[in-house]
Motif scaffolding. Structure first.
Motif, mmCIF file in Angstrom:
data_model
loop_
_atom_site.group_PDB
_atom_site.id
_atom_site.type_symbol
_atom_site.label_atom_id
_atom_site.label_comp_id
_atom_site.label_asym_id
_atom_site.label_seq_id
_atom_site.Cartn_x
_atom_site.Cartn_y
_atom_site.Cartn_z
ATOM 1 N N LYS A 163 -11.394 3.066 0.654
ATOM 2 C CA LYS A 163 -11.290 1.741 0.023
ATOM 3 C C LYS A 163 -10.378 1.914 -1.182
ATOM 4 N N LEU A 164 -9.345 1.097 -1.270
ATOM 5 C CA LEU A 164 -8.340 1.255 -2.320
ATOM 6 C C LEU A 164 -8.631 0.316 -3.489
ATOM 7 N N GLY A 165 -9.330 0.790 -4.492
ATOM 8 C CA GLY A 165 -9.574 -0.007 -5.694
ATOM 9 C C GLY A 165 -10.174 -1.366 -5.391
ATOM 10 N N ASP A 166 -9.536 -2.422 -5.939
ATOM 11 C CA ASP A 166 -9.987 -3.796 -5.700
ATOM 12 C C ASP A 166 -9.439 -4.353 -4.388
ATOM 13 N N ALA A 167 -8.736 -3.530 -3.650
ATOM 14 C CA ALA A 167 -7.969 -4.045 -2.519
ATOM 15 C C ALA A 167 -8.610 -3.727 -1.167
ATOM 16 N N TRP A 168 -7.804 -3.212 -0.247
ATOM 17 C CA TRP A 168 -8.197 -3.093 1.153
ATOM 18 C C TRP A 168 -8.856 -1.747 1.467
ATOM 19 N N GLU A 226 -9.054 -7.830 1.346
ATOM 20 C CA GLU A 226 -9.261 -7.381 -0.033
ATOM 21 C C GLU A 226 -10.648 -7.829 -0.492
ATOM 22 N N CYS A 262 -14.499 2.481 -3.542
ATOM 23 C CA CYS A 262 -14.380 3.613 -2.621
ATOM 24 C C CYS A 262 -15.653 4.463 -2.586
ATOM 25 N N THR A 289 -3.792 -1.564 -12.093
ATOM 26 C CA THR A 289 -5.075 -0.992 -11.656
ATOM 27 C C THR A 289 -5.508 -1.470 -10.273
ATOM 28 N N LYS A 290 -4.625 -2.157 -9.563
ATOM 29 C CA LYS A 290 -5.040 -2.726 -8.272
ATOM 30 C C LYS A 290 -5.649 -1.675 -7.344
ATOM 31 N N PHE A 291 -5.054 -0.493 -7.304
ATOM 32 C CA PHE A 291 -5.529 0.548 -6.383
ATOM 33 C C PHE A 291 -6.435 1.562 -7.075
ATOM 34 N N VAL A 292 -6.718 1.334 -8.346
ATOM 35 C CA VAL A 292 -7.545 2.291 -9.091
ATOM 36 C C VAL A 292 -9.001 2.107 -8.701
ATOM 37 N N SER A 293 -9.623 3.176 -8.249
ATOM 38 C CA SER A 293 -11.025 3.116 -7.828
ATOM 39 C C SER A 293 -11.968 3.403 -8.979
ATOM 40 N N SER A 294 -11.473 4.082 -9.994
ATOM 41 C CA SER A 294 -12.312 4.506 -11.112
ATOM 42 C C SER A 294 -12.491 3.367 -12.110
ATOM 43 N N TYR A 351 -21.022 -7.314 -7.596
ATOM 44 C CA TYR A 351 -19.914 -8.011 -8.251
ATOM 45 C C TYR A 351 -20.189 -9.509 -8.404
ATOM 46 N N GLN A 411 -10.045 1.835 -15.061
ATOM 47 C CA GLN A 411 -9.760 0.393 -15.161
ATOM 48 C C GLN A 411 -9.951 -0.106 -16.583
ATOM 49 N N HIS A 460 -12.695 -7.340 -12.764
ATOM 50 C CA HIS A 460 -13.757 -6.555 -13.416
ATOM 51 C C HIS A 460 -13.654 -6.689 -14.941
ATOM 52 N N ILE A 479 0.839 -1.204 0.000
ATOM 53 C CA ILE A 479 0.000 0.000 0.000
ATOM 54 C C ILE A 479 0.874 1.255 0.000
ATOM 55 N N ARG A 525 -13.764 -7.219 -3.834
ATOM 56 C CA ARG A 525 -14.291 -6.534 -5.020
ATOM 57 C C ARG A 525 -15.776 -6.235 -4.851
#
Lengths: 157, 107
Positions: free
Chosen positions: A125-130, A38, A44, B29-34, B90, B38, B68, A21, A40
């Motif tokens: 919330k960080l993307g697909d992660a934590w 983590e 966020c 894109t792991k941390f990409v929220s948009s 999802y 993505q 996704h 992170i 999905r």
């Protein structure tokens, strides 16, 4: 799913996650906490909206309130959160009885949201992660999310 | 004189190409929220550019690793098996697309 409390992980595993992170968000202070597995199940925007069952975004196949324009603009995000009772406010200072969220923009386009906790700290919330807890909105700003630009508030429900 | 056939550069199979691109997409894109960012990611767009040959590869990846992939599946196939009331869910999106893949013999 996010609980707002630190995860019960081994020290080694937590160190690995924190390092990953921190590599993505070098502005994070050492005080940041990892508060979920983590997932999905939500992003966020859902997390900021208090909805941990849906991924919110104005793009297929995400959820987006029908009252808001189906476009990734600041105006559409403000309108989406207006459906939850939020309205623009000046800053992210802690106010008793008031709930706040903040919209981040990267190159003028919404990229992230964070929500203020009762303590005055923030959760993202960080993307697909934590999910993480961080003291200031600016800590997750930068290369990936850009800047915390628009604060929104509502009376505590 | 010893002769040795000139070695042609080996062409990547669709499977190898997909695996490289999908791995790159996940990392980038792991941390990409948009969701917009993505799906506009370069690796994701290259996978869409593979066309229908990518469908079984995407569906297998969705089945084994998740992700996704729904926007790519919709745009490549021109179909949409999701119910509007499941927007944003999802797991239901994943189940609907995997069922679609089985029905169309991609899985």
């Amino acid at each position: 799913m996010g609980t707002g409390t630190p995860l019960p992980l081994s020290l080694a595993e937590m160190a690995r996650i924190r390092s990953e992170i921190k590599a993505g968000f070098p502005g994070l202070a050492a005080t940041f906490q990892v508060t979920s597995e983590e997932t999905r199940d939500y992003n966020c925007i859902g997390w900021a909206a208090g909805d941990t069952s849906r991924w919110w975004w104005p793009l297929y196949p995400s959820y987006w309130p029908s009252e808001a324009a189906h476009e990734a603009t600041l105006e559409a995000f403000v309108a989406a959160f207006a459906t939850l009772g939020y309205a623009p406010c000046a800053d992210g200072n802690l106010e008793e009885g008031v709930e706040k969220v903040v919209i981040y923009l990267r190159q003028g386009v919404p990229s992230h949201m964070a929500r203020q906790l009762a303590s005055g700290a923030w959760t993202s919330k960080l993307g697909d992660a934590w999910d993480i807890g961080h003291l200031l909105p600016t800590e997750v700003g930068g290369r990936i999310y850009g800047d915390a630009v628009q604060y929104l508030s509502r009376q505590q429900i | 004189m010893a002769t040795q056939a000139a070695r042609l550069p080996q062409q990547e199979s669709d499977e190898e190409r997909f695996a490289h691109l999908a791995d790159r997409w996940r990392k980038e894109t792991k941390f990409v929220s948009s969701s917009t960012e993505q799906v506009l990611n370069g690796a994701y767009q290259q996978i869409i550019g593979m066309g229908r040959s990518a469908l079984p590869l995407i569906l297998r990846s969705l089945n084994s690793q998740g992700g996704h992939w729904f926007w790519a599946l919709k745009h490549i196939s021109g179909e949409d098996p999701l119910s509007p009331e499941d927007a944003g869910n999802y797991e239901k999106s994943r189940e609907a697309w995997l069922a679609w893949g089985q029905e169309h013999h991609y899985l």
